[in-house]
Design an enzyme around this catalytic site. Structure first.
Site, short mmCIF file in Angstrom:
data_model
loop_
_atom_site.label_atom_id
_atom_site.label_comp_id
_atom_site.label_asym_id
_atom_site.label_seq_id
_atom_site.Cartn_x
_atom_site.Cartn_y
_atom_site.Cartn_z
CG ASP A 225 20.59 33.88 27.50
OD1 ASP A 225 21.31 34.64 26.84
OD2 ASP A 225 20.98 32.79 27.95
CE1 TYR B 129 25.27 25.66 27.85
CE2 TYR B 129 25.41 27.64 26.51
CZ TYR B 129 26.00 26.72 27.35
OH TYR B 129 27.31 26.88 27.71
CE1 TYR C 233 30.24 22.63 26.29
CE2 TYR C 233 31.15 24.68 25.47
CZ TYR C 233 30.23 23.99 26.23
OH TYR C 233 29.28 24.68 26.94
CE LYS D 9 27.47 32.64 22.64
NZ LYS D 9 28.63 31.79 22.47
#
Ligand SMILES: Cc1ncc(COP(=O)(O)O)c(C=O)c1O
Length: 446
Positions: free
Chosen positions: A252, A146, A16, A282
């Site tokens: 999600d 996302y 990114y 995560k």
């Protein structure tokens, strides 16, 4: 001293990141970390206000996670996971299932958030193929959702800036408007709305359910879209529609799992909800090592179970599936949750965090302030009345990032939205200090 940054800029390609810009705005060389602070090579500190991309839970350098990792490395660092298994994965599976109170009872391991979602998409798709419902082959998702950066997850995501260039590669998926209350797609006010934004999803499922395999959704917080926090009624209604029209529900929780919203899993805010897949990553190792899981139900599992020749097997796997060291970090993180009473302690501080965030509303550039648990977002606008944003050209986010570093904060705004995604171990004094510094960053912009 070796010019580490020079070597970095010569050889490394950061995610990114426009690398041309990195030449001017050089990456910060982090040498160590402790608690919620990162330290650069010169000893300057930075508050890790976004949990190192939303994964750190118990702070950096936690002795128990480090000890668990070291112990496991001495025993077994890695082994293939087909035909072989190991205690850390078995124990972690049963602990995760227990945490969901047996809503799910099968765990499929992988190693990052995108793969955990990719697995859910493929499992859902193959489930319908395996039971002979071949027409059920499309997915529905929110237009601000996302779910990752692989081709499959991009196909069900909706962020143009990230994935527009890849659109010829993506498979077709239905998108419905997101419950973005500040910029309501139905032009309603939250105080009087009755979740009218569920209607497009309802209409779509009514018409097309025979060709849809699953709805995928981030429960309560659309993270990468700018920490869009939406009413739990929307999630309840979406789940009820998925049930009514017999399509799978994929939750999600890659970002919001492991306590971020004040509950272990965000879906627990809607207790009656029934889902077919839960994607986690995560926070699963508290940010120490890569790991991900896709949890599913016995019903899904059964559709893949049978004689090999029937071709029902789920042929998917990654080399580092269920890495034992990562699983040990996951187990250590779960035991910290229990023994250090992480969630009850964090929950006590959440109202303070929210009250302090409310004070940002008075600032000229602040259009919206939203929060849940230890996630907070401040949406900046040019004009409070029209809610007009600053747009890509202005690069306000970049300005905030630079000013943040000067204030010892890691702020990485999503467009014009400044957000905080605090580790659960953040103390009251740290919250206060972080918010005071964030306030002066925003004030300095006007
Ligand atoms: C909700 C959600 N799903 C999936 C992902 C992808 O995870 P990863 O970056 O580990 O592939 C992310 C990452 O931010 C996310 O927020």
């Amino acid at each position: 001293m070796k010019d580490w940054l020079g070597v970095d800029l010569k050889h490394v390609w950061h995610p990114y990141t426009q690398m041309k810009e990195a030449l001017r705005l050089r990456p910060v060389l982090i040498a160590r970390a402790k608690g919620i602070k990162l330290y650069d090579a010169k000893g300057n500190f930075y508050y890790d206000t976004i949990s190192s991309w939303w994964c750190n839970v118990h702070g950096h350098n936690h002795p128990r996670i480090k000890a668990a990792i070291k112990k496991q490395v001495d025993l077994l660092e890695h082994v293939l996971f087909a035909g072989f298994t190991h205690k850390p994965a078995i124990e972690l599976s049963s602990k995760l299932i227990a945490l969901t109170k047996n809503k799910f009872n099968r765990v499929f391991f992988s190693d990052n958030g995108s793969t955990s979602v990719e697995v859910a998409l493929k499992m859902s798709f193959q489930y319908w193929q395996n039971i002979g419902r071949k027409r059920k082959a499309k997915f529905v998702s929110l237009d601000h959702g996302y779910h990752g950066d692989t081709i499959g997850t991009m196909s069900v995501s909706g962020l143009d800036l990230f994935n527009a260039v890849f659109s010829p590669l993506l498979f077709a998926a239905y998108k419905v408007p997101s419950p973005y209350c500040y910029r309501c797609p139905m032009k309603k006010e939250r105080s009087t709305c009755v979740i009218d934004c569920i209607k497009p999803l309802e209409r779509l499922l009514q018409e097309k359910h025979a060709e849809i395999c699953a709805l995928i959704i981030e429960p309560l917080v659309l993270g990468a879209a700018g920490m869009i926090i939406y009413p739990q009624e929307y999630l309840e209604k979406a789940a009820a529609l998925a049930k009514k029209y017999k399509i799978h529900l994929i939750l999600d929780e890659v970002a919001v799992g492991f306590g971020r919203t004040g509950k272990m899993f965000a879906y627990e805010h809607t207790p009656g909800i029934k889902a077919d897949f839960l994607c986690l990553s995560k926070g699963i190792t508290s940010g120490y090592l890569p790991l991900a899981v896709t949890l599913t139900t016995e019903e899904i599992f059964r559709a893949f179970y049978g004689d090999y020749e029937k071709r029902k097997t789920f042929f998917h796997g990654h080399t580092y599936t269920a890495n034992p060291v990562s699983c040990s970090a996951g187990l250590a993180s779960l035991s910290i949750f229990k023994e250090e009473k992480t969630l009850p302690k964090a929950r006590k501080l959440m109202p303070f965090f929210h009250r302090e965030l409310e004070k940002f509303r008075d600032l000229d550039l602040v259009g919206d302030v939203r929060y849940i648990g230890f996630i907070g977002a401040i949406e900046l606008v040019k004009d409070k009345k029209t809610k007009q944003g600053f747009g890509l050209k202005r690069r306000l986010g970049l300005e905030v990032y630079k000013r943040g570093l000067k204030e010892h904060l890691v702020l990485r705004p999503l467009g014009d939205i400044i957000y905080l995604f605090l580790p659960l171990c953040t103390s009251q004094a740290e919250i206060k200090d972080i918010l005071t510094r964030t306030y002066s960053v925003i004030k300095s912009l006007s």
